[in-house]
Design a protein around this motif. Structure first.
Motif, PDB file in Angstrom:
ATOM      1  N   ILE A 204      -4.962   0.856  -6.702  1.00 15.74           N
ATOM      2  CA  ILE A 204      -3.856   0.734  -5.904  1.00 15.74           C
ATOM      3  C   ILE A 204      -2.567   1.740  -6.101  1.00 15.74           C
ATOM      4  O   ILE A 204      -1.953   2.625  -5.390  1.00 15.74           O
ATOM      5  CB  ILE A 204      -3.317  -0.519  -5.519  1.00 15.74           C
TER       6      ILE A 204
ATOM      7  N   SER B 247      -1.139   5.164  -4.105  1.00 20.44           N
ATOM      8  CA  SER B 247       0.044   4.972  -3.538  1.00 20.44           C
ATOM      9  C   SER B 247       1.146   6.131  -4.171  1.00 20.44           C
ATOM     10  O   SER B 247       1.828   6.721  -3.437  1.00 20.44           O
ATOM     11  CB  SER B 247       0.675   3.856  -3.788  1.00 20.44           C
TER      12      SER B 247
ATOM     13  N   ASP C 230       4.809   0.997  -8.705  1.00 18.59           N
ATOM     14  CA  ASP C 230       3.509   0.531  -8.970  1.00 18.59           C
ATOM     15  C   ASP C 230       2.799   0.964 -10.203  1.00 18.59           C
ATOM     16  O   ASP C 230       2.163   0.081 -10.852  1.00 18.59           O
ATOM     17  CB  ASP C 230       2.784   1.076  -7.658  1.00 18.59           C
TER      18      ASP C 230
END
Length: 180
Positions: A39, A43, A48
């Motif tokens: 992820i 992104s 993150d």
């Protein structure tokens, strides 16, 4: 002889349950962080990526300790063995959660470093802000360490009062730092 075999069998089952809980927790950790890395890569978000990078190791410690904490009541270990194991798990959880909090501070520092870059021509404001964040990070780490130590000391009945005193002094030191 029969009682010995029965006790040995119960001991073996209890040990297997605890080991199985730790292995299951490690598998869950690997799956969650593999998904988290994917992820974060998709992104392209600094937060993150930093969160996955900094939280990986503390969570790798927290999950098996939580699994042990949940599995211990289901075992048939003698009380004189279960009690010290439970106390060690609690101490490990306290330390691991503090480690995770320090990781969150590092994530914040990474975000500020990414937003205010010093590799540009006019970087006075960025250097000033990054220095302030580094000072705040160090203060945060010290405060978290003192509070963690005091909470850990409060789990021991014989020195609980020392932990309470240390916790109170950490609160007072936090007020002084906040005023400064």
């Amino acid at each position: 002889m029969v009682q010995f075999l029965k006790d040995w069998h119960e001991w073996l089952i209890s040990s297997g349950m605890l080991i199985g809980a730790v292995i299951l927790a490690r598998i869950v950790h690997a799956m969650v962080f593999a998904a988290g890395r994917r992820i974060a890569a998709r992104s392209g978000n600094t937060m993150d990526d930093s969160l996955v990078k900094h939280a990986n190791r503390p969570v790798r410690a927290i999950l098996p300790l939580l699994a042990l904490s949940l599995a211990l009541p289901a075992t048939s270990l003698p009380q004189n063995l279960e009690s010290p194991i439970r106390h060690a798990v609690v101490l490990g959880l306290i330390a691991s959660i503090a480690w995770l909090l320090v990781s969150f501070i590092n994530v914040f520092e990474d975000i500020v470093s990414q937003k205010y870059r010093v590799d540009v021509s006019d970087n006075l404001r960025a250097r000033k802000l990054q220095t302030q964040v580094q000072v705040l990070r160090r203060i945060g780490v010290v405060v978290i360490s003192v509070i963690t130590l005091s909470i850990m000391l409060m789990t021991f009945p014989s020195i609980r009062q020392f932990g309470v005193s240390l916790f109170a002094s950490a609160g007072l030191a936090g007020l002084v730092v906040a005023m400064a």
